[in-house]
Design a protein around this motif. Structure first.
Motif, PDB file in Angstrom:
ATOM      1  N   ALA A  73      -4.939   6.486  22.920  1.00 18.68           N
ATOM      2  CA  ALA A  73      -3.648   6.046  23.103  1.00 18.68           C
ATOM      3  C   ALA A  73      -3.757   4.752  22.498  1.00 18.68           C
ATOM      4  CB  ALA A  73      -3.455   5.872  24.635  1.00 18.68           C
ATOM      5  N   ASN A  74      -4.883   3.969  22.190  1.00 19.15           N
ATOM      6  CA  ASN A  74      -4.827   2.679  21.690  1.00 19.15           C
ATOM      7  C   ASN A  74      -4.971   2.833  20.077  1.00 19.15           C
ATOM      8  OD1 ASN A  74      -4.649   0.974  23.996  1.00 19.15           O
ATOM      9  ND2 ASN A  74      -6.670   1.436  24.283  1.00 19.15           N
ATOM     10  N   MET A  75      -5.053   4.088  19.593  1.00 15.55           N
ATOM     11  CA  MET A  75      -5.062   4.090  18.158  1.00 15.55           C
ATOM     12  C   MET A  75      -3.716   4.475  17.732  1.00 15.55           C
ATOM     13  SD  MET A  75      -8.938   6.149  18.127  1.00 15.55           S
ATOM     14  CE  MET A  75      -8.855   6.143  16.368  1.00 15.55           C
ATOM     15  N   PRO A  76      -3.449   4.540  16.263  1.00 14.53           N
ATOM     16  CA  PRO A  76      -2.294   4.898  15.594  1.00 14.53           C
ATOM     17  C   PRO A  76      -2.260   6.218  15.314  1.00 14.53           C
ATOM     18  CG  PRO A  76      -3.752   3.748  13.900  1.00 14.53           C
ATOM     19  CD  PRO A  76      -4.260   3.450  15.392  1.00 14.53           C
ATOM     20  N   THR A  77      -1.287   6.955  15.651  1.00 12.67           N
ATOM     21  CA  THR A  77      -1.058   8.405  15.250  1.00 12.67           C
ATOM     22  C   THR A  77      -1.136   8.386  13.817  1.00 12.67           C
ATOM     23  OG1 THR A  77       1.299   8.318  15.015  1.00 12.67           O
ATOM     24  CG2 THR A  77       0.530   8.523  17.051  1.00 12.67           C
ATOM     25  N   PRO A  78      -1.381   9.838  13.186  1.00 11.20           N
ATOM     26  CA  PRO A  78      -1.398  10.161  11.515  1.00 11.20           C
ATOM     27  C   PRO A  78      -0.198   9.354  10.966  1.00 11.20           C
ATOM     28  CG  PRO A  78      -2.524  11.885  12.925  1.00 11.20           C
ATOM     29  CD  PRO A  78      -1.870  11.184  13.945  1.00 11.20           C
ATOM     30  N   ASP A  79       0.979   9.845  11.849  1.00  7.34           N
ATOM     31  CA  ASP A  79       2.261   9.483  11.209  1.00  7.34           C
ATOM     32  C   ASP A  79       2.163   7.827  10.971  1.00  7.34           C
ATOM     33  OD1 ASP A  79       3.348  12.068  11.025  1.00  7.34           O
ATOM     34  OD2 ASP A  79       4.511  11.884  12.826  1.00  7.34           O
ATOM     35  N   LEU A 107      -0.291   6.006  10.699  1.00  7.41           N
ATOM     36  CA  LEU A 107      -1.246   5.613   9.389  1.00  7.41           C
ATOM     37  C   LEU A 107      -0.593   5.771   8.078  1.00  7.41           C
ATOM     38  CD1 LEU A 107      -4.753   7.139  10.659  1.00  7.41           C
ATOM     39  CD2 LEU A 107      -3.954   4.658  10.374  1.00  7.41           C
ATOM     40  N   ILE A 108       0.086   7.115   8.099  1.00  7.29           N
ATOM     41  CA  ILE A 108       0.446   7.337   6.618  1.00  7.29           C
ATOM     42  C   ILE A 108       1.928   6.189   6.432  1.00  7.29           C
ATOM     43  CG2 ILE A 108       2.385   8.890   5.596  1.00  7.29           C
ATOM     44  CD1 ILE A 108       0.685  11.003   6.900  1.00  7.29           C
ATOM     45  N   ARG A 109       2.632   5.738   7.421  1.00 10.59           N
ATOM     46  CA  ARG A 109       3.554   4.703   7.113  1.00 10.59           C
ATOM     47  C   ARG A 109       3.173   3.464   6.861  1.00 10.59           C
ATOM     48  NH1 ARG A 109       5.115   4.871  12.059  1.00 10.59           N
ATOM     49  NH2 ARG A 109       6.512   6.815  11.674  1.00 10.59           N
ATOM     50  N   ARG A 110       1.825   3.157   7.408  1.00 11.44           N
ATOM     51  CA  ARG A 110       1.185   1.739   7.016  1.00 11.44           C
ATOM     52  C   ARG A 110       0.920   1.805   5.581  1.00 11.44           C
ATOM     53  NH1 ARG A 110      -2.409   0.158  12.222  1.00 11.44           N
ATOM     54  NH2 ARG A 110      -0.772   0.184  13.874  1.00 11.44           N
ATOM     55  N   ILE A 111       0.094   2.821   5.325  1.00 13.56           N
ATOM     56  CA  ILE A 111      -0.427   2.921   4.124  1.00 13.56           C
ATOM     57  C   ILE A 111       0.725   2.997   2.912  1.00 13.56           C
ATOM     58  CG2 ILE A 111      -1.383   4.470   2.267  1.00 13.56           C
ATOM     59  CD1 ILE A 111      -3.187   5.580   4.574  1.00 13.56           C
ATOM     60  N   ASN A 151       3.576   1.351   3.376  1.00  7.25           N
ATOM     61  CA  ASN A 151       4.178   0.091   3.566  1.00  7.25           C
ATOM     62  C   ASN A 151       3.263  -0.824   2.705  1.00  7.25           C
ATOM     63  OD1 ASN A 151       6.483   0.916   4.918  1.00  7.25           O
ATOM     64  ND2 ASN A 151       5.455   0.197   6.708  1.00  7.25           N
ATOM     65  N   GLU A 152       1.976  -0.689   2.740  1.00 11.01           N
ATOM     66  CA  GLU A 152       0.924  -1.741   2.011  1.00 11.01           C
ATOM     67  C   GLU A 152       0.947  -1.142   0.433  1.00 11.01           C
ATOM     68  OE1 GLU A 152      -1.925  -4.356   1.878  1.00 11.01           O
ATOM     69  OE2 GLU A 152      -0.618  -3.971   3.291  1.00 11.01           O
ATOM     70  N   ALA A 153       1.240   0.035   0.163  1.00 12.48           N
ATOM     71  CA  ALA A 153       1.263   0.340  -1.037  1.00 12.48           C
ATOM     72  C   ALA A 153       2.579  -0.225  -1.769  1.00 12.48           C
ATOM     73  CB  ALA A 153       1.261   1.737  -1.525  1.00 12.48           C
ATOM     74  N   GLN A 154       3.673  -0.292  -1.257  1.00 11.84           N
ATOM     75  CA  GLN A 154       4.817  -1.061  -1.707  1.00 11.84           C
ATOM     76  C   GLN A 154       4.605  -2.323  -1.765  1.00 11.84           C
ATOM     77  OE1 GLN A 154       7.356   0.663  -2.822  1.00 11.84           O
ATOM     78  NE2 GLN A 154       6.863   2.638  -2.531  1.00 11.84           N
ATOM     79  N   ARG A 155       4.122  -2.786  -0.961  1.00  9.89           N
ATOM     80  CA  ARG A 155       4.028  -4.381  -0.657  1.00  9.89           C
ATOM     81  C   ARG A 155       3.026  -4.936  -2.124  1.00  9.89           C
ATOM     82  NH1 ARG A 155       0.640  -8.520   1.216  1.00  9.89           N
ATOM     83  NH2 ARG A 155      -0.923  -7.113   1.640  1.00  9.89           N
ATOM     84  N   ASN A 156       1.946  -3.905  -2.266  1.00 10.87           N
ATOM     85  CA  ASN A 156       0.999  -4.540  -3.439  1.00 10.87           C
ATOM     86  C   ASN A 156       1.745  -4.335  -4.825  1.00 10.87           C
ATOM     87  OD1 ASN A 156      -1.247  -4.931  -1.865  1.00 10.87           O
ATOM     88  ND2 ASN A 156      -2.117  -2.813  -1.618  1.00 10.87           N
ATOM     89  N   LEU A 157       2.503  -3.097  -4.822  1.00 12.34           N
ATOM     90  CA  LEU A 157       3.291  -2.958  -6.114  1.00 12.34           C
ATOM     91  C   LEU A 157       4.302  -4.009  -6.304  1.00 12.34           C
ATOM     92  CD1 LEU A 157       4.278   0.883  -5.961  1.00 12.34           C
ATOM     93  CD2 LEU A 157       2.719  -0.276  -7.593  1.00 12.34           C
TER      94      LEU A 157
END
Length: 206
Positions: free
Chosen positions: A172-178, A180-184, A186-192
């Motif tokens: 319950a304290n961990m992110p769901t797969p969805d 994680l994908i959303r974070r990845i 967002n991070e990729a967009q920020r790096n670009l």
């Protein structure tokens, strides 16, 4: 002649335990007759004690504690349920039902058939459905289903059930797969964006 007062919630508890088997249902009815008081009435608490079931609302308390990530509170609640006669595997099955109804209400509130449940159960499930997202509930179902199967065959059912609750609270304290994908993404967009900003401007040749 025996007149047995077994109605409402008491019959629903018996029918759930029989799991569709007429023979099991009749066997449980015979056990219920043996519990009857002088007035022929059998209470829901007596039937739960006979079957090793916990109070249905206690299952929602336990589910809420585990889904809140509080492993200690979940284990304390579970110990209280066992102290009054609940069976570990039956308690996990109640948690699975709580997870199912919470998910069902989240998907289609109007279509959920709560005919065999109390108004208090419906209210608790509806409240949880508003706070818990579907990916988290789906993961909870998988953990509970696996844990229930393990508990049924475990040499010490209580230990197996407690480990299931710990896994559920930890997850319950961990992110769901969805998530994680959303974070990845967002991070990729920020790096670009950073690469685009830091890219040096090349002089134009005239």
């Amino acid at each position: 002649e025996i007149s047995l007062g077994l109605v409402g919630s008491e019959m629903c508890i018996r029918d759930r335990a029989a799991d569709g088997s007429v023979r099991d249902g009749l066997s449980l009815l015979d056990q219920g007759i043996a519990l009857a008081e002088a007035d022929g009435l059998v209470t829901a608490d007596q039937v739960r004690g006979m079957l090793g079931l916990s109070d249905r609302l206690a299952a929602y308390d336990l589910f809420e504690a585990a889904m809140g990530g509080d492993a200690k509170a979940a284990l304390d609640q579970f110990s209280e349920m066992l102290a009054i006669g609940a069976d570990p595997a039956a308690a996990l099955q109640d948690l699975m039902e709580a997870a199912y109804w919470t998910t069902r209400l989240g998907v289609d509130p109007a279509g959920a058939d709560f005919a065999a449940s109390s108004a208090a159960e419906r209210e608790r499930a509806a409240g949880l459905a508003k706070r818990l997202n579907l990916p988290a509930l789906s993961r909870a179902w998988q953990l509970l289903s696996k844990g229930h199967a393990e508990t049924l065959s475990a040499p010490n059912p209580r230990l197996s059930a407690e480990m299931t609750l710990i896994r559920l609270a930890y997850a319950a304290n961990m992110p769901t797969p969805d998530d994680l994908i959303r974070r990845i993404d967002n991070e990729a967009q920020r790096n670009l964006s950073l690469i685009h900003i830091s890219e040096p401007t090349r002089p134009r040749l005239i």
